[in-house]
Motif scaffolding. Sequence first.
Motif, PDB file in Angstrom:
ATOM      1  N   TRP A 139       0.814  -1.214   0.000  1.00 26.41           N
ATOM      2  CA  TRP A 139       0.000   0.000   0.000  1.00 26.41           C
ATOM      3  C   TRP A 139       0.851   1.269   0.000  1.00 26.41           C
ATOM      4  CZ3 TRP A 139      -0.503  -3.681   4.009  1.00 26.41           C
ATOM      5  CH2 TRP A 139       0.142  -3.376   5.198  1.00 26.41           C
ATOM      6  N   HIS A 140       2.104   1.168   0.425  1.00 24.67           N
ATOM      7  CA  HIS A 140       2.990   2.318   0.347  1.00 24.67           C
ATOM      8  C   HIS A 140       3.461   2.584  -1.086  1.00 24.67           C
ATOM      9  CE1 HIS A 140       3.780   1.318   4.765  1.00 24.67           C
ATOM     10  NE2 HIS A 140       3.237   2.512   4.756  1.00 24.67           N
ATOM     11  N   ARG A 141       3.260   1.608  -1.971  1.00 22.87           N
ATOM     12  CA  ARG A 141       3.666   1.774  -3.352  1.00 22.87           C
ATOM     13  C   ARG A 141       2.497   2.177  -4.256  1.00 22.87           C
ATOM     14  NH1 ARG A 141       6.326  -3.019  -1.890  1.00 22.87           N
ATOM     15  NH2 ARG A 141       4.949  -4.317  -3.174  1.00 22.87           N
ATOM     16  N   TRP A 142       1.461   2.771  -3.647  1.00 20.63           N
ATOM     17  CA  TRP A 142       0.278   3.161  -4.418  1.00 20.63           C
ATOM     18  C   TRP A 142       0.588   4.112  -5.578  1.00 20.63           C
ATOM     19  CZ3 TRP A 142      -1.032   8.260  -4.878  1.00 20.63           C
ATOM     20  CH2 TRP A 142      -0.520   9.144  -3.926  1.00 20.63           C
ATOM     21  N   PRO A 143       1.599   5.002  -5.501  1.00 17.77           N
ATOM     22  CA  PRO A 143       1.855   5.856  -6.664  1.00 17.77           C
ATOM     23  C   PRO A 143       2.208   5.072  -7.922  1.00 17.77           C
ATOM     24  CG  PRO A 143       2.951   6.751  -4.721  1.00 17.77           C
ATOM     25  CD  PRO A 143       2.485   5.375  -4.364  1.00 17.77           C
ATOM     26  N   ASP A 144       2.732   3.868  -7.770  1.00 16.24           N
ATOM     27  CA  ASP A 144       3.084   3.033  -8.928  1.00 16.24           C
ATOM     28  C   ASP A 144       1.897   2.206  -9.406  1.00 16.24           C
ATOM     29  OD1 ASP A 144       5.683   3.935  -9.048  1.00 16.24           O
ATOM     30  OD2 ASP A 144       6.430   2.410  -7.687  1.00 16.24           O
ATOM     31  N   TRP A 145       1.328   1.408  -8.514  1.00 17.60           N
ATOM     32  CA  TRP A 145       0.314   0.473  -8.982  1.00 17.60           C
ATOM     33  C   TRP A 145      -1.021   1.134  -9.314  1.00 17.60           C
ATOM     34  CZ3 TRP A 145      -3.765   0.668  -5.744  1.00 17.60           C
ATOM     35  CH2 TRP A 145      -3.567   0.773  -4.364  1.00 17.60           C
ATOM     36  N   SER A 146      -1.323   2.301  -8.730  1.00 21.10           N
ATOM     37  CA  SER A 146      -2.584   2.954  -9.064  1.00 21.10           C
ATOM     38  C   SER A 146      -2.606   3.376 -10.531  1.00 21.10           C
ATOM     39  CB  SER A 146      -2.808   4.170  -8.161  1.00 21.10           C
ATOM     40  OG  SER A 146      -1.773   5.125  -8.315  1.00 21.10           O
ATOM     41  N   GLY A 147      -1.472   3.883 -11.032  1.00 21.65           N
ATOM     42  CA  GLY A 147      -1.412   4.274 -12.429  1.00 21.65           C
ATOM     43  C   GLY A 147      -1.549   3.095 -13.368  1.00 21.65           C
ATOM     44  N   ARG A 148      -0.889   1.998 -13.047  1.00 17.43           N
ATOM     45  CA  ARG A 148      -0.971   0.811 -13.905  1.00 17.43           C
ATOM     46  C   ARG A 148      -2.386   0.225 -13.905  1.00 17.43           C
ATOM     47  NH1 ARG A 148       4.122  -0.194 -11.105  1.00 17.43           N
ATOM     48  NH2 ARG A 148       5.849   0.333 -12.501  1.00 17.43           N
ATOM     49  N   LEU A 149      -2.989   0.192 -12.719  1.00 20.98           N
ATOM     50  CA  LEU A 149      -4.336  -0.362 -12.627  1.00 20.98           C
ATOM     51  C   LEU A 149      -5.359   0.509 -13.336  1.00 20.98           C
ATOM     52  CD1 LEU A 149      -4.547  -1.797  -8.991  1.00 20.98           C
ATOM     53  CD2 LEU A 149      -4.322  -3.036 -11.148  1.00 20.98           C
ATOM     54  N   VAL A 150      -5.145   1.825 -13.330  1.00 20.55           N
ATOM     55  CA  VAL A 150      -6.107   2.697 -14.000  1.00 20.55           C
ATOM     56  C   VAL A 150      -6.057   2.476 -15.510  1.00 20.55           C
ATOM     57  CG1 VAL A 150      -4.849   4.854 -14.562  1.00 20.55           C
ATOM     58  CG2 VAL A 150      -7.142   4.968 -13.623  1.00 20.55           C
ATOM     59  N   VAL A 151      -4.892   2.125 -16.047  1.00 20.96           N
ATOM     60  CA  VAL A 151      -4.793   1.792 -17.470  1.00 20.96           C
ATOM     61  C   VAL A 151      -5.556   0.499 -17.749  1.00 20.96           C
ATOM     62  CG1 VAL A 151      -3.229   1.145 -19.328  1.00 20.96           C
ATOM     63  CG2 VAL A 151      -2.607   2.996 -17.776  1.00 20.96           C
ATOM     64  N   VAL A 152      -5.358  -0.500 -16.909  1.00 23.68           N
ATOM     65  CA  VAL A 152      -6.070  -1.778 -17.079  1.00 23.68           C
ATOM     66  C   VAL A 152      -7.576  -1.558 -16.974  1.00 23.68           C
ATOM     67  CG1 VAL A 152      -6.436  -4.072 -16.091  1.00 23.68           C
ATOM     68  CG2 VAL A 152      -4.119  -3.128 -16.231  1.00 23.68           C
ATOM     69  N   TRP A 153      -8.005  -0.796 -15.977  1.00 19.61           N
ATOM     70  CA  TRP A 153      -9.434  -0.528 -15.790  1.00 19.61           C
ATOM     71  C   TRP A 153     -10.007   0.174 -17.012  1.00 19.61           C
ATOM     72  CZ3 TRP A 153     -12.829   3.430 -15.998  1.00 19.61           C
ATOM     73  CH2 TRP A 153     -14.083   3.254 -15.403  1.00 19.61           C
ATOM     74  N   GLY A 186     -12.881   5.053 -22.324  1.00 17.60           N
ATOM     75  CA  GLY A 186     -11.899   4.029 -21.976  1.00 17.60           C
ATOM     76  C   GLY A 186     -10.635   4.145 -22.805  1.00 17.60           C
ATOM     77  N   ALA A 187     -10.795   4.440 -24.102  1.00 21.44           N
ATOM     78  CA  ALA A 187      -9.621   4.564 -24.975  1.00 21.44           C
ATOM     79  C   ALA A 187      -8.777   5.778 -24.590  1.00 21.44           C
ATOM     80  CB  ALA A 187     -10.078   4.676 -26.433  1.00 21.44           C
ATOM     81  N   VAL A 188      -9.440   6.912 -24.379  1.00 22.27           N
ATOM     82  CA  VAL A 188      -8.713   8.119 -23.975  1.00 22.27           C
ATOM     83  C   VAL A 188      -8.067   7.912 -22.611  1.00 22.27           C
ATOM     84  CG1 VAL A 188      -8.931  10.572 -23.414  1.00 22.27           C
ATOM     85  CG2 VAL A 188     -10.192   9.617 -25.347  1.00 22.27           C
ATOM     86  N   GLY A 189      -8.799   7.243 -21.718  1.00 24.10           N
ATOM     87  CA  GLY A 189      -8.264   6.984 -20.384  1.00 24.10           C
ATOM     88  C   GLY A 189      -7.036   6.104 -20.416  1.00 24.10           C
ATOM     89  N   ALA A 190      -7.036   5.119 -21.308  1.00 26.35           N
ATOM     90  CA  ALA A 190      -5.866   4.235 -21.421  1.00 26.35           C
ATOM     91  C   ALA A 190      -4.640   5.012 -21.883  1.00 26.35           C
ATOM     92  CB  ALA A 190      -6.175   3.092 -22.376  1.00 26.35           C
ATOM     93  N   VAL A 191      -4.844   5.904 -22.845  1.00 29.72           N
ATOM     94  CA  VAL A 191      -3.723   6.715 -23.333  1.00 29.72           C
ATOM     95  C   VAL A 191      -3.249   7.678 -22.252  1.00 29.72           C
ATOM     96  CG1 VAL A 191      -3.019   8.443 -25.020  1.00 29.72           C
ATOM     97  CG2 VAL A 191      -4.459   6.525 -25.730  1.00 29.72           C
ATOM     98  N   ALA A 192      -4.196   8.379 -21.621  1.00 30.25           N
ATOM     99  CA  ALA A 192      -3.830   9.340 -20.582  1.00 30.25           C
ATOM    100  C   ALA A 192      -3.154   8.645 -19.409  1.00 30.25           C
ATOM    101  CB  ALA A 192      -5.075  10.087 -20.106  1.00 30.25           C
ATOM    102  N   GLY A 193      -3.683   7.490 -19.017  1.00 28.31           N
ATOM    103  CA  GLY A 193      -3.089   6.750 -17.910  1.00 28.31           C
ATOM    104  C   GLY A 193      -1.676   6.295 -18.217  1.00 28.31           C
ATOM    105  N   THR A 194      -1.447   5.873 -19.467  1.00 24.26           N
ATOM    106  CA  THR A 194      -0.103   5.442 -19.860  1.00 24.26           C
ATOM    107  C   THR A 194       0.886   6.601 -19.797  1.00 24.26           C
ATOM    108  OG1 THR A 194      -1.033   3.743 -21.314  1.00 24.26           O
ATOM    109  CG2 THR A 194       1.247   4.399 -21.712  1.00 24.26           C
ATOM    110  N   LEU A 195       0.461   7.772 -20.262  1.00 25.27           N
ATOM    111  CA  LEU A 195       1.322   8.953 -20.191  1.00 25.27           C
ATOM    112  C   LEU A 195       1.629   9.325 -18.748  1.00 25.27           C
ATOM    113  CD1 LEU A 195      -0.268  11.179 -22.993  1.00 25.27           C
ATOM    114  CD2 LEU A 195       1.902   9.930 -23.089  1.00 25.27           C
ATOM    115  N   MET A 196       0.634   9.172 -17.876  1.00 25.91           N
ATOM    116  CA  MET A 196       0.850   9.475 -16.463  1.00 25.91           C
ATOM    117  C   MET A 196       1.843   8.502 -15.836  1.00 25.91           C
ATOM    118  SD  MET A 196      -2.917  10.477 -14.975  1.00 25.91           S
ATOM    119  CE  MET A 196      -3.743  11.993 -15.448  1.00 25.91           C
TER     120      MET A 196
END
Length: 370
Positions: free
Chosen positions: A28-42, A91-101
């Motif tokens: 849970w301390h590594r949330w800055p990493d996994w939250s971004g990856r999961l948002v792309v998957v979502w 979803g498509a825009v979110g995947a691109v934006a999430g990847t850039l983030m």
Amino acid sequence: MADTAVEEPDSLRTPMTSEGPAPRRRWWHRWPDWSGRLVVVWSVLYGLAGLYWALGGDGYPFTKTVEDRSSSSILEPSSAAVVAPVMAVFGAVGAVAGTLMVRGRGTGRTRRALLAFGWTAGGLLTFLIPDYSLLGLLVFSPVLLVFVFTGVPGPQDLGDILYWHRINLIIVFVGGLLWIAATLAYQRRTGGSCVRCGRGERAAASWTDPAATLRWCRWAVWIAVISTLPYDITRIAWYFGWPLGITDEFLKDMQETPNMLEMGLALGVVSTLGSLLMHGLIARWGEVWPRWVWFKRGRPVHPATAVVPASVVAVVLIPAGLMAVRDFDPHMWGTLGPSVFWAVWGVALGVAAFGYHLRRRGGCAHCGRG
């Protein structure tokens, strides 16, 4: 020249202490990493679902359905031909934006656009699209856990409680939380702040000083407490036969429905107890376990013990309150009128929890500031 991150990803950095590398942090301390990856998957998965429904697939979760299988989402009822394509594009825009983030890309207008998209997506998915279902599931979660093993009493089963329209809102809500976390991490990382604590090179603002924090935290707690009163008062009044904010016929129907008034009274009591517990965010017993908690008395209260439950309650109260605003009936104001204040309660509780966090946080093990 390609835009690059101001700070390298959290997973590639080793937190340092005066004695060398710090122990490896928990997940849970590594949330800055996994939250971004999961948002792309979502975003990819929900976007594909939107495309499937746009092409005529079954299971569109915002279609008009029977009352006991519907939700009170702002999108229900709606046409799949209209909303599903928007979901696919989102979803498509979110995947691109999430990847850039995740890659820490973007400066200037690009960064501002990514932040605007992320915060807007997080707000819509977390607070505007869901209804009161999340609050209800949270309140009755202990009972639902028992029902998993014993079954639901009477003719119903768990499918009558956790049906698809409601499950979809949980998925949407989780996506919103992921967007909020990912956007916050991106904002901090590209803004030169610590991704964990948010501190930067500049001196902390005066309003984050412990003394100042306690002052505005007190105001937030009292606003939250006052916001609970309309719901508590109406439910107690109904139990004792006073049709406050409702018709006599509606009260009679509730009196003739087994356990209906008792359930309302119990929810009112739970709300009152919750308002009492909120005082722990500004009181001494919220920082050091009091004597009446005999097995913990005198020990420091871990900040997460207060911050996590307060934050969870806050984020589920807000969409429930906004739903009540949409469905409010002035002729029966006692039904949903008091619930309108849940949105105020949620915001105030969230502010109070944030203030408590600011007062209790120590030095950051990641950046060493504080």
